[in-house]
Write an enzyme that holds these catalytic residues in place. Sequence first.
Site, PDB file in Angstrom:
ATOM      1  N   HIS A  88      -7.146  -1.041  -4.163  1.00 21.25           N
ATOM      2  CA  HIS A  88      -8.058   0.103  -4.149  1.00 21.25           C
ATOM      3  C   HIS A  88      -7.547   1.259  -5.015  1.00 21.25           C
ATOM      4  CE1 HIS A  88      -5.567   1.872  -0.777  1.00 21.25           C
ATOM      5  NE2 HIS A  88      -5.881   2.975  -1.427  1.00 21.25           N
ATOM      6  N   ASP A 120      -5.751  -6.215  -0.019  1.00 25.00           N
ATOM      7  CA  ASP A 120      -5.733  -4.983  -0.817  1.00 25.00           C
ATOM      8  C   ASP A 120      -4.436  -4.858  -1.619  1.00 25.00           C
ATOM      9  OD1 ASP A 120      -6.431  -2.533  -1.857  1.00 25.00           O
ATOM     10  OD2 ASP A 120      -5.961  -1.406  -0.031  1.00 25.00           O
ATOM     11  N   SER A 189      -0.616   5.519  -1.264  1.00 25.67           N
ATOM     12  CA  SER A 189      -1.189   4.174  -1.293  1.00 25.67           C
ATOM     13  C   SER A 189      -0.545   3.339  -2.390  1.00 25.67           C
ATOM     14  CB  SER A 189      -2.702   4.238  -1.530  1.00 25.67           C
ATOM     15  OG  SER A 189      -3.370   4.719  -0.401  1.00 25.67           O
TER      16      SER A 189
END
Length: 377
Positions: A88, A120, A189
Amino acid sequence: MNTKLLPIAASGVLATSSLIGSAGMGAIALTSQLLLDAAPVSAQAVDEQTNIRVYRQASAAVVSINTGRGTGSGSIISPDGLVLTNAHVVGNARRPITLTLADGRQVPADIVAFGNNNLDLAVLRIRGASNLPTMRLARPGSVQVGQRAFAIGNPFGQFAGTFTVGIVSRIDRQRGLIQTDAAINPGNSGGPLLNSQGELIGVNTAIFTNGSTPGNIGIGFAINIDRVQPFLTAVRQGRAPRVAQTQPQRSNVVPQQSQRLVLNGSPISGSLGRGDNVLPADNSFFDFYTFEGRAGQRVSIEMSSQEIEPYLILLGPDGRELAQVGDGGGGGNARIAAILPQNGTYMLLANSREPGETGAYLLRAVASSVGRRLQLR
């Protein structure tokens, strides 16, 4: 029940027992007191040295990612420039992607592969790279609840190399997720979650936030090394997809609007089921409550049910996890008893121990003031 492990210093009295008969009682008492005073300092020093060692070992292999549409973090996993991150983070990126190394150099990178089946993960390759520092990977199956956890990343795209410390709070091996209270924020992230040996045990992927602010409130999630290693094997063998298989996911888990919990008020009847919030760590349902607390208050919160196995998670006003417990009361009850550390709004997750459990529950919260003497004791 998940238990936080605290260092316990050895008793100075026991340590000096062999001196009896060879020294006066005054000397024994003095030696004992010195050891007692030094023990907490020694334990703290050990923790600090572990923190410093982990950061030194791993930080050089952490990169900041700027896609032109957002920021994230990543880990260098090969000397020739393979970088592990979240799908992502780079799924909608402009090409090429700009990476900033730990030494401040900015370098271009290209997308090599994406995870399959909603995994992911993604891998980039830095152009023309060689002899880069690399991140060591932990052995699959090695992550345990209660162990120390360390995160390094670039929160909010502005603070590269930020280091935070916590524990592994929960593991869902079936879904391949680690829950941690190490502070993870937007921009983290794709960055590493590490163990005490400086090895990558997970890839930070999502945070739990209350929606009013974009930051972490004490619960973060990472993709377990158990899922990372098979993905990297597929990448090296050329079997991993070259394009994203799904739309990039949001990195924030925002619960529905919180419900008010009144201390010493009437018990609340609630239920968990379809349409409620879902905790990514184990796919369990939860209701989100907030209450106002004062420093020094003794609070007892109990969740009882005949239909589900209750589980409670208490977070402080600063987002720090204060308690996490299931079956603390026995017989289908979970109970948290704590003295609140500060004034402010506390957050409570009324949860179930097992994923997908549905059913009714009763929530009670009782508070009383604590005298100064008791607080000091």
